[in-house]
Design a protein around this motif. Sequence first.
Motif, PDB file in Angstrom:
ATOM      1  N   LEU A  95       0.828  -1.199   0.000  1.00  0.00           N
ATOM      2  CA  LEU A  95       0.000   0.000   0.000  1.00  0.00           C
ATOM      3  C   LEU A  95       0.864   1.251   0.000  1.00  0.00           C
ATOM      4  N   SER A  96       0.714   2.078  -1.012  1.00  0.00           N
ATOM      5  CA  SER A  96       1.421   3.355  -1.061  1.00  0.00           C
ATOM      6  C   SER A  96       0.750   4.333  -0.105  1.00  0.00           C
ATOM      7  N   LYS A 106       8.310  14.755  19.482  1.00  0.00           N
ATOM      8  CA  LYS A 106       6.883  15.036  19.278  1.00  0.00           C
ATOM      9  C   LYS A 106       6.137  13.750  18.890  1.00  0.00           C
ATOM     10  N   PRO A 107       4.828  13.734  19.082  1.00  0.00           N
ATOM     11  CA  PRO A 107       4.040  12.532  18.761  1.00  0.00           C
ATOM     12  C   PRO A 107       4.025  12.210  17.271  1.00  0.00           C
ATOM     13  N   MET A 108       3.656  10.985  17.010  1.00  0.00           N
ATOM     14  CA  MET A 108       3.501  10.484  15.642  1.00  0.00           C
ATOM     15  C   MET A 108       2.014  10.208  15.410  1.00  0.00           C
ATOM     16  N   VAL A 109       1.424  10.834  14.402  1.00  0.00           N
ATOM     17  CA  VAL A 109      -0.002  10.682  14.115  1.00  0.00           C
ATOM     18  C   VAL A 109      -0.189   9.642  13.015  1.00  0.00           C
ATOM     19  N   LEU A 110      -0.957   8.614  13.314  1.00  0.00           N
ATOM     20  CA  LEU A 110      -1.347   7.619  12.313  1.00  0.00           C
ATOM     21  C   LEU A 110      -2.787   7.921  11.916  1.00  0.00           C
ATOM     22  N   TYR A 111      -2.958   8.331  10.664  1.00  0.00           N
ATOM     23  CA  TYR A 111      -4.249   8.861  10.196  1.00  0.00           C
ATOM     24  C   TYR A 111      -4.999   7.815   9.378  1.00  0.00           C
ATOM     25  N   PHE A 112      -6.237   7.518   9.808  1.00  0.00           N
ATOM     26  CA  PHE A 112      -7.131   6.603   9.089  1.00  0.00           C
ATOM     27  C   PHE A 112      -8.232   7.439   8.437  1.00  0.00           C
ATOM     28  N   HIS A 113      -8.242   7.510   7.117  1.00  0.00           N
ATOM     29  CA  HIS A 113      -9.165   8.409   6.428  1.00  0.00           C
ATOM     30  C   HIS A 113     -10.562   7.797   6.293  1.00  0.00           C
ATOM     31  N   GLY A 114     -11.448   8.571   5.679  1.00  0.00           N
ATOM     32  CA  GLY A 114     -12.837   8.160   5.522  1.00  0.00           C
ATOM     33  C   GLY A 114     -13.076   7.244   4.347  1.00  0.00           C
ATOM     34  N   ASN A 115     -14.338   7.175   3.915  1.00  0.00           N
ATOM     35  CA  ASN A 115     -14.740   6.143   2.958  1.00  0.00           C
ATOM     36  C   ASN A 115     -14.583   6.541   1.503  1.00  0.00           C
ATOM     37  N   LEU A 137       1.643   9.764   9.412  1.00  0.00           N
ATOM     38  CA  LEU A 137       1.531   8.702   8.423  1.00  0.00           C
ATOM     39  C   LEU A 137       0.096   8.701   7.923  1.00  0.00           C
ATOM     40  N   LEU A 138      -0.090   9.128   6.673  1.00  0.00           N
ATOM     41  CA  LEU A 138      -1.402   9.072   6.037  1.00  0.00           C
ATOM     42  C   LEU A 138      -1.526   7.713   5.357  1.00  0.00           C
ATOM     43  N   LEU A 139      -2.256   6.819   5.995  1.00  0.00           N
ATOM     44  CA  LEU A 139      -2.435   5.479   5.442  1.00  0.00           C
ATOM     45  C   LEU A 139      -3.470   5.518   4.324  1.00  0.00           C
TER      46      LEU A 139
END
Length: 276
Positions: A95-96, A106-115, A137-139
């Motif tokens: 997955l790209s 600083k914190p690390m944000v793992l982002y789970f986007h919408g549909n 990290l924009l997954l």
Amino acid sequence: TQFAGARPRLMAGIALWSANALVCRHTQDHLPKVLNSFLTFAALVAVVYAGLIGALYLFQRSLLYQPSASMPSPADSGVPEMKTVTIETADGLSLSSWFAPPQGNKPMVLYFHGNAGHIGYRAFKAEAFLRAGFGTLLLSYRGFGGNPGKPTEEGLYADGRAAFDFLERAGFQPGRIVLYGESLGTGVAVRIAAEQAERTPVAAVVLETPYTSITDVAASHYPFAPVRWLLKDRFDAVARIAAIKAPVLMFHAEDDRVIPFRLARQLFKHAELPKQ
């Protein structure tokens, strides 16, 4: 004389009886036609309803997941400091996604986007995190933005686990990772946070436009359909949120027309403290 007076009444009675007999005969002749018309109409309604329910069942994932087939570069989306990385899932997909490290501790944000869409549409949020010094990290899920595979509930959970593993392998401890879920992605964030609570809890969980379950969301849009029997992908966040052992922040628009605000309130009630 008495007979002469009774004769008109007798004739009137005979006439009335004859009229009633004609009406009854007409009703008896007409009733089967009315009944047949009603049964035909009821059968037509049943066929249309069954067809509609069948279509909802067959195309439910097309309604739930609306990915873009392509994805721009980070630079084209306004976040040139991010780079494209590859997330390897347990079921063999590559997955790209987009990644930028944090500044210092600083914190690390793992982002789970919408549909819908692709992660480029979320670049403005990543830009805000990066300005604050947070890593991001924009997954990009399977099937989104040109990635292989087709999105399903279990598939998105697998993608979320793979992204979390990617960050751990990059040296980020769970206590530095903030899980951020948007809309549909709030269900993924809740699932990953609940699973991680059994090992080492994450730093925090942020839920933008959350819901109790996709089943409840679907029921609000299709009250005529037995969605609780039909749905394949349920994203039952309310059943898992109490297991999270990290601070939870939720925010939701009261006038949201896609995910009812009341579902977010119900989810909030089930979350453990600290929460806001």
